[in-house]
Scaffold this motif. Sequence first.
Motif: not given
Ligand code: SF4
Length: 154
Positions: A92-93, A136
């Motif tokens: 998701c970033g 999340p």
């Molecule tokens: S926030 Fe969590 S799910 Fe989103 S890219 Fe980073 S590690 Fe992956």
Amino acid sequence: MNILLFSTDRIALDATACRVIALNPRIVPTAIRGEKAGAGAYHSENIESFIDTNFIVNRTPVMSQTSSRFKTFLKNRITPKPAIDKDKCTLCGTCVNMCPVNPKAVDYWVKGNQSGPPEYGYNRCIRCFCCQETCPEEAISIDNLLLAKIASHI
Ligand code: SF4
Ligand code: SF4
């Protein structure tokens, strides 16, 4: 302590929280390094009337503020660090967006795109754990390294 703290500057907020418990933000690595990274400033106005010198907190410096390759080497082997579970990551970033340092300490280093989970550049990471708190999918855990585990038992 019956106070609420708000700020648009996250480093100033943390530094003020330190000051009200009589903890010098200069010995808090995230304040110094966060300011150096451009995430905010830890120099704030006088708040003497709010300071509680009886608040129980460890006021021993975590590490010297002067950086060196050796200290970075040690930090990366002693300090707990965030780690991504690739099976849980949905790409998701959010962690990349939330990382306060510039350049990012977690980013899509390897492929340069979002076809795989972000990777960490631990030499840049100030261990604020914003990435871990905001993921999340709860895909980021805190990796307590062997030396840290040993130290915690001494
Ligand atoms: S926030 Fe969590 S799910 Fe989103 S890219 Fe980073 S590690 Fe992956
Ligand atoms: S703990 Fe996560 S959010 Fe904080 S500096 Fe390191 S990579 Fe960035």
